[in-house]
Design a protein around this motif. Structure first.
Motif, PDB file in Angstrom:
ATOM      1  N   UNK A  23       0.828  -1.210   0.000  1.00 34.99           N
ATOM      2  CA  UNK A  23       0.000   0.000   0.000  1.00 34.99           C
ATOM      3  C   UNK A  23       0.860   1.257   0.000  1.00 34.99           C
ATOM      4  N   UNK A  24       2.001   1.196   0.721  1.00 37.92           N
ATOM      5  CA  UNK A  24       2.895   2.353   0.755  1.00 37.92           C
ATOM      6  C   UNK A  24       3.506   2.600  -0.621  1.00 37.92           C
ATOM      7  N   UNK A  25       3.884   1.514  -1.312  1.00 35.16           N
ATOM      8  CA  UNK A  25       4.466   1.679  -2.644  1.00 35.16           C
ATOM      9  C   UNK A  25       3.423   2.176  -3.645  1.00 35.16           C
ATOM     10  N   UNK A  26       2.182   1.718  -3.487  1.00 36.70           N
ATOM     11  CA  UNK A  26       1.106   2.231  -4.362  1.00 36.70           C
ATOM     12  C   UNK A  26       0.975   3.740  -4.190  1.00 36.70           C
ATOM     13  N   UNK A  72       1.324   6.533  -7.033  1.00 32.61           N
ATOM     14  CA  UNK A  72       0.218   7.462  -7.271  1.00 32.61           C
ATOM     15  C   UNK A  72       0.684   8.917  -7.179  1.00 32.61           C
ATOM     16  N   UNK A  73       1.704   9.151  -6.343  1.00 33.27           N
ATOM     17  CA  UNK A  73       2.216  10.518  -6.224  1.00 33.27           C
ATOM     18  C   UNK A  73       2.859  10.976  -7.532  1.00 33.27           C
ATOM     19  N   UNK A 119       1.711  10.170 -10.510  1.00 33.15           N
ATOM     20  CA  UNK A 119       0.577  10.604 -11.329  1.00 33.15           C
ATOM     21  C   UNK A 119       0.046  11.948 -10.840  1.00 33.15           C
ATOM     22  N   UNK A 120      -0.043  12.088  -9.502  1.00 36.65           N
ATOM     23  CA  UNK A 120      -0.565  13.335  -8.946  1.00 36.65           C
ATOM     24  C   UNK A 120       0.316  14.512  -9.322  1.00 36.65           C
ATOM     25  N   UNK A 121       1.635  14.289  -9.351  1.00 29.58           N
ATOM     26  CA  UNK A 121       2.562  15.367  -9.699  1.00 29.58           C
ATOM     27  C   UNK A 121       2.348  15.838 -11.132  1.00 29.58           C
ATOM     28  N   UNK A 122       1.786  14.946 -11.957  1.00 25.67           N
ATOM     29  CA  UNK A 122       1.514  15.304 -13.349  1.00 25.67           C
ATOM     30  C   UNK A 122       0.043  15.642 -13.585  1.00 25.67           C
ATOM     31  N   UNK A 124       5.505   3.870 -16.658  1.00 27.08           N
ATOM     32  CA  UNK A 124       5.939   2.825 -15.717  1.00 27.08           C
ATOM     33  C   UNK A 124       5.220   2.892 -14.376  1.00 27.08           C
ATOM     34  N   UNK A 125       4.831   4.106 -13.955  1.00 24.77           N
ATOM     35  CA  UNK A 125       4.098   4.219 -12.686  1.00 24.77           C
ATOM     36  C   UNK A 125       2.746   3.525 -12.800  1.00 24.77           C
TER      37      UNK A 125
END
Length: 213
Positions: free
Chosen positions: A26-29, A33-34, A36-39, A65-66
């Motif tokens: 869950x931490x790696x997810x 996700x961060x 994607x959020x940054x973009x 890749x994310x």
């Protein structure tokens, strides 16, 4: 990409190891996700413009890749969650643990059939938008089976085994059998935090004692 099980130990130790693995996934997810959020995009945001060219406002080489990693991690998370559920059933219901190879039950000597399930708890209140409300639980419902717990699971007028089962099954689906207006019903719900209220169920459950018993 699957996940690797820890070295075989007791079911309780293995469950703890898998829970730690679940937290790590869950931490790696969240990390992916961060990206994607940054973009300012998500898993379905288009990466090309209407003309079919790569969008200049996105870091596509980081997003692709994310996204792929998030899909892998979510599959792993589902596998780990399923394994945790199976282990918790073994921990709290020893009858589910396979007997030793030497312990054979002679044919024709099976255990007697279970009698009808009797209510052991009553729903005294349900909070709106809670996991209990989403599952369809209502005030005055009588609980006859909660996960693997039945009336025989309680030795006193305490619902402590039920509370322990809920705590050990956070984010795992549980089956609940109830009596409502004399009719037996099966509900499914997932205890979880962060739904907007107290506890992981969002309902008040009290011990039930049939006046005739």
């Amino acid at each position: 990409m699957g996940f690797m099980l820890p070295s075989p130990e007791t079911p309780r130790e293995l469950a703890r190891a898998l829970m730690a693995r679940k937290d790590a996934i869950e931490a790696e997810i969240d990390v992916q996700l961060s990206v994607l959020k940054a973009n300012s995009c998500n898993m379905t945001s288009p990466l090309v413009d209407p003309e079919g060219f790569a969008r200049a406002d996105l870091d596509i080489y980081a997003i692709r890749p994310a996204r792929a990693r998030i899909i892998e991690l979510k599959n792993d998370l589902q596998d780990v969650t399923n394994e945790i559920g199976k282990l918790l059933e073994q921990i709290y219901d020893p009858s589910l643990v396979p007997p030793p190879a030497s312990a054979e039950t002679p044919l024709g000597s099976g255990a007697p059939a279970e009698g009808p399930l009797l209510p052991f708890a009553k729903v005294d209140g349900v909070a709106p938008a809670s996991p209990a409300a989403e599952a369809g639980l209502r005030r005055e419902d009588l609980i006859i089976k909660f996960g693997h717990l039945t009336k025989a699971s309680f030795s006193a007028s305490s619902l402590q085994p039920l509370a322990e089962l809920v705590n050990d099954n956070e984010s795992c689906e549980l089956h609940l059998q109830i009596l409502r207006d004399g009719q037996e019903m099966l509900l499914r719900f997932t205890p979880r935090k962060g739904w907007g209220g107290r506890g992981m169920l969002g309902c008040h459950i009290v011990p039930y004692h049939d006046a005739a018993s």
